[in-house]
Design a protein around this motif. Structure first.
Motif, PDB file in Angstrom:
ATOM      1  N   THR A  82       8.343  43.083 -84.298  1.00 32.23           N
ATOM      2  CA  THR A  82       8.249  43.483 -82.887  1.00 32.23           C
ATOM      3  C   THR A  82       7.323  42.570 -82.086  1.00 32.23           C
ATOM      4  N   GLY A  83       6.454  41.826 -82.773  1.00 31.35           N
ATOM      5  CA  GLY A  83       5.605  40.852 -82.078  1.00 31.35           C
ATOM      6  C   GLY A  83       6.446  39.825 -81.332  1.00 31.35           C
ATOM      7  N   TYR A 107       7.122  40.777 -77.721  1.00 35.53           N
ATOM      8  CA  TYR A 107       6.002  40.497 -76.809  1.00 35.53           C
ATOM      9  C   TYR A 107       5.798  38.995 -76.642  1.00 35.53           C
ATOM     10  N   ARG A 108       6.033  38.238 -77.710  1.00 30.96           N
ATOM     11  CA  ARG A 108       5.922  36.776 -77.603  1.00 30.96           C
ATOM     12  C   ARG A 108       6.989  36.229 -76.648  1.00 30.96           C
ATOM     13  N   ALA A 144       1.362  36.748 -75.236  1.00 34.18           N
ATOM     14  CA  ALA A 144       1.966  37.989 -75.736  1.00 34.18           C
ATOM     15  C   ALA A 144       0.948  39.119 -75.701  1.00 34.18           C
ATOM     16  N   SER A 145      -0.252  38.829 -76.177  1.00 35.50           N
ATOM     17  CA  SER A 145      -1.305  39.837 -76.223  1.00 35.50           C
ATOM     18  C   SER A 145      -1.667  40.292 -74.798  1.00 35.50           C
ATOM     19  N   ALA A 153       1.118  42.496 -73.376  1.00 42.04           N
ATOM     20  CA  ALA A 153       1.214  43.726 -74.166  1.00 42.04           C
ATOM     21  C   ALA A 153       0.294  44.832 -73.652  1.00 42.04           C
ATOM     22  N   ARG A 196       5.569  47.517 -72.100  1.00 42.50           N
ATOM     23  CA  ARG A 196       5.732  48.257 -73.354  1.00 42.50           C
ATOM     24  C   ARG A 196       6.887  49.251 -73.225  1.00 42.50           C
ATOM     25  N   GLY A 198       4.366  45.580 -86.421  1.00 44.46           N
ATOM     26  CA  GLY A 198       3.765  45.388 -85.098  1.00 44.46           C
ATOM     27  C   GLY A 198       2.355  45.925 -85.035  1.00 44.46           C
ATOM     28  N   ARG A 199       2.046  46.574 -83.903  1.00 43.18           N
ATOM     29  CA  ARG A 199       0.703  47.109 -83.701  1.00 43.18           C
ATOM     30  C   ARG A 199       0.714  48.629 -83.527  1.00 43.18           C
ATOM     31  N   ASP A 200       1.833  49.157 -82.995  1.00 45.77           N
ATOM     32  CA  ASP A 200       1.900  50.572 -82.603  1.00 45.77           C
ATOM     33  C   ASP A 200       3.135  51.255 -83.169  1.00 45.77           C
ATOM     34  N   ARG A 242      -7.849  38.109 -79.639  1.00 49.14           N
ATOM     35  CA  ARG A 242      -6.615  38.896 -79.660  1.00 49.14           C
ATOM     36  C   ARG A 242      -6.861  40.284 -80.273  1.00 49.14           C
ATOM     37  N   ASP A 273      -6.076  43.681 -78.348  1.00 53.87           N
ATOM     38  CA  ASP A 273      -5.064  44.588 -78.922  1.00 53.87           C
ATOM     39  C   ASP A 273      -5.665  45.960 -79.267  1.00 53.87           C
ATOM     40  N   ARG A 312      -7.116  48.044 -75.678  1.00 54.31           N
ATOM     41  CA  ARG A 312      -6.260  48.376 -74.536  1.00 54.31           C
ATOM     42  C   ARG A 312      -5.990  49.882 -74.492  1.00 54.31           C
TER      43      ARG A 312
HETATM   44  O1   DC Z   1       2.433  40.189 -84.355  1.00 53.15           O
HETATM   45  P1   DC Z   1       2.245  39.038 -83.364  1.00 53.15           P
HETATM   46  O2   DC Z   1       1.019  38.215 -83.623  1.00 53.15           O
HETATM   47  O3   DC Z   1       3.480  38.198 -83.263  1.00 53.15           O
HETATM   48  O4   DC Z   1       2.047  39.770 -81.938  1.00 53.15           O
HETATM   49  C1   DC Z   1       1.751  39.059 -80.761  1.00 53.15           C
HETATM   50  C2   DC Z   1       1.080  39.999 -79.758  1.00 53.15           C
HETATM   51  O5   DC Z   1       2.029  40.974 -79.305  1.00 53.15           O
HETATM   52  C3   DC Z   1      -0.097  40.792 -80.289  1.00 53.15           C
HETATM   53  O6   DC Z   1      -1.327  40.123 -80.112  1.00 53.15           O
HETATM   54  C4   DC Z   1      -0.041  42.084 -79.513  1.00 53.15           C
HETATM   55  C5   DC Z   1       1.397  42.239 -79.121  1.00 53.15           C
HETATM   56  N1   DC Z   1       2.115  43.267 -79.884  1.00 53.15           N
HETATM   57  C6   DC Z   1       1.970  44.572 -79.483  1.00 53.15           C
HETATM   58  O7   DC Z   1       1.210  44.846 -78.562  1.00 53.15           O
HETATM   59  N2   DC Z   1       2.685  45.557 -80.097  1.00 53.15           N
HETATM   60  C7   DC Z   1       3.499  45.282 -81.117  1.00 53.15           C
HETATM   61  N3   DC Z   1       4.200  46.264 -81.697  1.00 53.15           N
HETATM   62  C8   DC Z   1       3.641  43.934 -81.582  1.00 53.15           C
HETATM   63  C9   DC Z   1       2.911  42.954 -80.947  1.00 53.15           C
END
Ligand code: DC
Length: 207
Positions: A33-34, A37-38, A76-77, A80, A86, A107-109, A158, A162, A165
């Motif tokens: 999923t990154g 955002y990228r 991306a960050s 995001a 989102r 991903g992150r979430d 980053r 991340d 936020r």
């Molecule tokens: O996983 P990555 O390094 O490719 O992600 C790039 C940026 O995208 C990361 O710094 C925050 C955002 N991101 C996010 O907010 N939620 C996600 N599910 C995946 C990435």
């Protein structure tokens, strides 16, 4: 069969490698999923509005090594943190998660916001120093002119953005299995991940 594996964690903790290995092991589809955002972040570098970019995202936007640069990672960050960005990406991720045949999303979430009911959740982490070292070697191998100190500063910046936020911050779901890869080989980390997912599959929690 629907089965969602949510894998979250900070940059360069190894979640991409683990996700690919786990997807191959179980024969599931994988979504990084990154990349969403990228792809949005990359479009903002030439002045496109991030919300419009997120709403207009198409599959071809996710291709290519151009998304794997530190500049795009920072962009991306930054996009995001925007709630509308989102929100524009939620439906695609949830549809992917519930596809037949099983899905791995990293991903992150994912375990906290996108798929709070995922059948298996992992949170993959490692120290900032170890993660920076890994990312540095990766970028060096690609021929980028960068120092370890720059990469470490980038990783920490980053992480802070991340985690701090308001919208869907990076944090482990309460029911996630933690895997710290700082001192683990890839093989050992994958074994831990597979064992945790097997335990979830066998506990009969499938929806
Ligand atoms: O996983 P990555 O390094 O490719 O992600 C790039 C940026 O995208 C990361 O710094 C925050 C955002 N991101 C996010 O907010 N939620 C996600 N599910 C995946 C990435």
């Amino acid at each position: 069969m629907q089965f969602t594996i949510a894998i979250d964690g900070p940059a360069a903790a190894g979640k991409g490698t683990i996700s690919k290995a786990v997807a191959a092991h179980f024969g599931f589809a994988h979504l990084d999923t990154g990349l969403l955002y990228r792809a949005v972040g990359a479009k903002t570098l030439d002045g496109t509005d991030p919300v419009l970019a997120a709403k207009a995202l198409i599959a071809q936007d996710l291709d290519g090594d151009a998304l794997r640069t530190p500049e795009v990672a920072q962009a991306a960050s930054k996009v995001a943190v925007i709630a509308e960005v989102r929100a524009a990406l939620v439906d695609f991720q949830r549809a992917f998660a519930r596809r037949l045949g099983g899905a791995v999303l990293d991903g992150r979430d994912i375990g906290t916001v996108i798929c709070p009911n995922a059948e298996a959740k992992l949170f993959v982490t490692a120290s900032a120093e170890v993660r920076a070292e890994r990312r540095y070697l990766e970028l060096k191998n690609k021929g980028l002119d960068i120092t370890l100190a720059q990469v470490l500063a980038d990783v920490k910046e980053r992480d802070a953005r991340d985690m701090d936020r308001a919208e869907a911050p990076l944090k482990p779901a309460v029911d996630a299995t933690m895997i710290d890869t700082s001192d683990l080989s890839i093989e050992a980390a994958v074994l831990q991940a597979v064992a945790a997912i097997d335990a979830a599959r066998n506990s009969g929690t499938e929806a």
